[in-house]
Scaffold this active site. Structure first.
Site, short mmCIF file in Angstrom:
data_model
loop_
_atom_site.label_atom_id
_atom_site.label_comp_id
_atom_site.label_asym_id
_atom_site.label_seq_id
_atom_site.Cartn_x
_atom_site.Cartn_y
_atom_site.Cartn_z
N LYS A 1 0.81 -1.16 -0.07
CA LYS A 1 -0.01 -0.10 0.06
C LYS A 1 0.81 1.32 -0.10
CE LYS A 1 -1.60 1.93 3.98
NZ LYS A 1 -1.63 3.41 4.40
N ASN A 2 2.02 1.29 0.69
CA ASN A 2 2.63 2.69 1.10
C ASN A 2 3.54 2.70 0.02
OD1 ASN A 2 1.17 3.25 3.29
ND2 ASN A 2 2.82 2.46 4.85
N ARG B 1 -3.59 10.06 3.99
CA ARG B 1 -2.48 10.63 4.10
C ARG B 1 -1.82 10.85 2.84
NH1 ARG B 1 -1.24 14.09 7.91
NH2 ARG B 1 0.90 14.34 8.08
N CYS C 1 -4.86 7.92 9.25
CA CYS C 1 -5.21 7.48 10.53
C CYS C 1 -4.85 8.71 11.75
CB CYS C 1 -4.10 6.49 10.82
SG CYS C 1 -4.80 4.64 9.99
N ARG D 1 0.70 15.16 12.98
CA ARG D 1 1.31 14.55 11.74
C ARG D 1 1.67 15.57 10.73
NH1 ARG D 1 -1.63 9.14 9.23
NH2 ARG D 1 0.34 8.76 8.49
N PRO D 2 2.81 16.47 11.41
CA PRO D 2 3.03 17.53 10.64
C PRO D 2 3.69 17.34 9.22
CG PRO D 2 4.93 17.14 12.51
CD PRO D 2 3.61 16.06 12.46
N ILE D 3 3.71 18.20 8.55
CA ILE D 3 4.35 18.25 7.14
C ILE D 3 5.43 19.07 6.82
CG2 ILE D 3 2.52 17.00 6.06
CD1 ILE D 3 1.87 19.60 4.28
N ASP D 4 6.20 19.69 8.15
CA ASP D 4 7.06 20.87 7.78
C ASP D 4 8.46 20.44 6.90
OD1 ASP D 4 7.14 19.11 10.42
OD2 ASP D 4 9.42 20.14 10.40
N GLN D 5 8.70 19.11 7.02
CA GLN D 5 10.09 18.72 6.31
C GLN D 5 9.64 18.68 4.82
OE1 GLN D 5 12.95 18.14 7.85
NE2 GLN D 5 11.72 18.98 9.53
N ASP E 1 4.37 0.22 11.90
CA ASP E 1 2.94 -0.35 11.42
C ASP E 1 2.63 -1.73 12.02
OD1 ASP E 1 2.61 2.14 10.47
OD2 ASP E 1 3.06 1.53 8.11
N ILE F 1 7.72 6.54 16.93
CA ILE F 1 7.21 7.36 15.84
C ILE F 1 5.98 8.28 15.99
CG2 ILE F 1 6.80 6.96 13.19
CD1 ILE F 1 9.50 5.93 14.11
N ARG G 1 -8.90 0.32 4.01
CA ARG G 1 -8.25 1.11 3.37
C ARG G 1 -6.84 0.65 3.08
NH1 ARG G 1 -6.36 5.28 7.16
NH2 ARG G 1 -4.82 5.25 5.67
C1 EPZ Z 1 4.43 6.60 6.58
O1 EPZ Z 1 3.51 7.74 6.99
C2 EPZ Z 1 3.30 5.56 6.42
N1 EPZ Z 1 2.34 6.04 5.59
C3 EPZ Z 1 2.78 5.12 8.01
O2 EPZ Z 1 2.07 4.07 7.59
C4 EPZ Z 1 4.17 4.85 8.58
O3 EPZ Z 1 3.52 4.76 10.13
C5 EPZ Z 1 5.08 5.88 8.72
O4 EPZ Z 1 5.44 6.13 7.37
C6 EPZ Z 1 6.21 5.48 9.55
O5 EPZ Z 1 6.74 4.39 8.90
C7 EPZ Z 1 2.44 6.14 4.32
O6 EPZ Z 1 3.47 5.54 3.45
C8 EPZ Z 1 1.09 6.64 3.52
P1 EPZ Z 1 6.88 9.87 8.45
P2 EPZ Z 1 4.15 9.33 7.26
O7 EPZ Z 1 6.92 11.19 7.66
O8 EPZ Z 1 5.23 9.21 5.74
C9 EPZ Z 1 7.37 13.03 11.94
C10 EPZ Z 1 0.27 2.91 7.87
O9 EPZ Z 1 -0.69 2.38 8.94
N2 EPZ Z 1 7.15 14.14 10.85
O10 EPZ Z 1 7.93 8.92 8.39
O11 EPZ Z 1 3.35 10.26 7.27
C11 EPZ Z 1 5.84 12.23 12.21
O12 EPZ Z 1 5.17 13.16 12.95
C12 EPZ Z 1 0.63 4.07 7.79
O13 EPZ Z 1 0.24 2.08 6.72
C13 EPZ Z 1 7.36 15.53 11.21
O14 EPZ Z 1 7.70 15.90 12.20
O15 EPZ Z 1 5.54 9.07 8.26
C14 EPZ Z 1 6.39 11.19 12.77
O16 EPZ Z 1 6.73 11.38 14.01
C15 EPZ Z 1 0.20 4.82 9.19
N3 EPZ Z 1 7.38 16.40 9.99
C16 EPZ Z 1 7.84 10.82 12.05
O17 EPZ Z 1 8.14 12.16 11.64
C17 EPZ Z 1 7.27 15.87 8.94
O18 EPZ Z 1 7.23 16.95 7.93
C18 EPZ Z 1 7.60 9.71 10.88
O19 EPZ Z 1 6.61 10.11 10.01
C19 EPZ Z 1 6.98 14.72 8.72
C20 EPZ Z 1 6.94 13.57 9.54
#
Ligand code: EPZ
Length: 419
Positions: free
Chosen positions: A22-23, A93, A117, A122-126, A306, A328, A398
């Protein structure tokens, strides 16, 4: 309203064919927006996140032909708008990947903040930092993201945290940028490598995906005219591996990459399960009560967040007290309250949860609080004595194709009921 009704206990035994990830798939579909032409994607999981991704692409102008339930051909020759439909993008997401892809292709995109979820902040600042360094102007107003760039220019980008989404999104934006982009402190998950492989198949020049430094040399265009098969789903495979351990069953998984499952294999052996690696298939069996273990979730190659709830089911019935540290997500222990309704003894405090192993679980009505929590409850239903009713199936649908069909094939007494 639909619910899954599971009657246990049943040791799950037999073969399961693992679907595409999926991801990876939810990133590869928006990545097709970078192609001025057609491509075929195979081994797509047939799940609601993919159907919504396809609808978003169609609203942007893509033509999609379903070749079978797991294969589509996408024609992105004509993109007719730079406004992504807010109602659809808010449903999950990964809709944020249209930002990177559309910035790369059209230099502009307007999109709603992503849904998905509820796992805490779940910030997107990066993501935004990466787009801005590449030269885009990004603003967020009233839940809508506006991103615009004349011509993106490659540059070094250091990620402050390891983020799957930000790594992929910046990779998407850089593929057609002028010059070279270097993403440092990149995420290394199998789906990052898969998205890079897809883009390279279509003519991109990405090196180093799967390490923490990814180098993207911008190219003029992606040619399309190719077929790509999505990597097998590491998390779906891990879900069934843990189902074998929790139910003291014996499951062989076909179509999986065992290298991606090493952190899960190690923990299964630690709790007393058995794993036989056959290269492209893996057999997991367990004939005794699992032992306690401590787990900390980490970015790949660490133990995946996950699979934390599914592992939580195993530890809830283990001999002794175990601890899980979730590093995480802030709110990924909501499922523990549901397991406690089934007789588990779990106490969650902030990042840690303590599992006092009990000898058995008992069926109860429970609610899926997120996608992986839902999968964990299906496993718990097969472990428990009596009948478990699982509600909020939209989360499970989903991310898992035909979950009840797959569990039924390995012996679970499970049915979907409409109330
Ligand atoms: C992906 O989410 C997956 N989703 C998630 O799977 C998975 O739990 C996660 O990666 C971690 O492996 C998809 O691929 C669609 P991250 P993502 O950016 O990309 C922080 C599932 O069940 N962060 O790696 O959103 C964030 O808050 C789902 O299939 C920032 O601070 O995760 C978290 O603590 C749920 N700023 C950490 O980083 C940012 O700009 C990792 O998040 C981005 C993230």
């Amino acid at each position: 309203m639909e619910k899954l009704v599971v009657t246990g206990p049943t040791p799950l035994k037999g073969e399961v064919i693992i679907n595409g990830a999926k991801n990876a798939a939810v990133a590869i579909l928006p990545a097709t927006l970078l192609i001025d032409g057609c491509c075929t994607i195979e081994n797509l999981p047939n799940i609601s996140d993919i159907k919504i991704s396809c609808e978003i692409l169609e609203k942007l102008g893509a033509k999609i032909t379903w070749n079978s339930k797991n294969s589509i051909t996408v024609d992105t020759t004509n993109i007719i708008t730079t406004k992504a439909p807010l109602d659809l993008t808010s449903k999950f997401r990964a809709s944020y990947y249209v930002i990177g892809a559309m910035l790369g292709r059209m230099g502009e995109i307007e999109v709603g903040m992503p849904g998905g979820c509820k796992l805490g902040a779940r910030p997107i600042d990066q993501h935004i930092k990466g787009f801005e360094l590449l030269g885009a102007n990004v603003t967020v107003e009233k839940g809508t993201i506006y991103a615009k760039a004349k011509k993106l220019k490659g540059c070094p980008i250091y990620m402050d945290i390891v983020s799957v989404g930000a790594t992929i999104n910046v990779m998407l934006a850089s593929v057609l940028a002028k010059g070279t982009t270097i993403i440092d402190n990149a995420a290394k998950e199998p789906h990052i490598v898969d998205v890079a492989n897809f883009l390279n198949t279509m003519g991109a020049d990405i090196r180093g995906a799967g390490t923490d430094v990814i180098k993207i040399n911008g190219v003029e265009k992606l040619h399309g005219n190719a077929t790509y098969s999505v990597v097998p789903d590491q998390i779906e495979a891990g879900t069934f591996m843990l189902a074998a351990v929790a139910t003291r069953g014996d499951i062989t998984l076909k179509n999986c990459i065992t290298k991606h499952l090493e952190s899960i294999t190690a923990k299964i052996i630690e709790v007393g399960g058995n794993v036989q690696d056959n290269g492209d298939s893996i057999r997991v069996w367990c004939n005794k009560r699992p032992s306690k273990a401590n787990i900390k979730t980490l970015p790949y190659p660490g133990f995946p967040t996950d699979l934390q709830p599914q592992m939580g089911v195993v530890l809830s019935i283990a001999n002794g007290t175990s601890m899980i540290t979730e590093s995480i997500w802030e709110s990924r222990f909501q499922y523990t309250e549901e397991l406690n309704k089934m007789g588990a003894q779990i106490t969650a405090h902030g990042k840690n949860a303590f599992f006092e192993g009990v000898k058995k679980l008992s069926g109860a009505p429970v609610y899926s609080t997120d996608l992986r929590a839902g999968a964990a409850l299906v496993i718990a239903g097969a472990v428990a004595e009596g009948t478990t009713e699982i509600y909020n199936l939209e989360h499970i649908d989903r991310g898992y194709e035909d979950i009840e069909g797959k569990f039924r094939k390995i012996g679970a007494k499970i049915k979907r009921v409409t109330e």
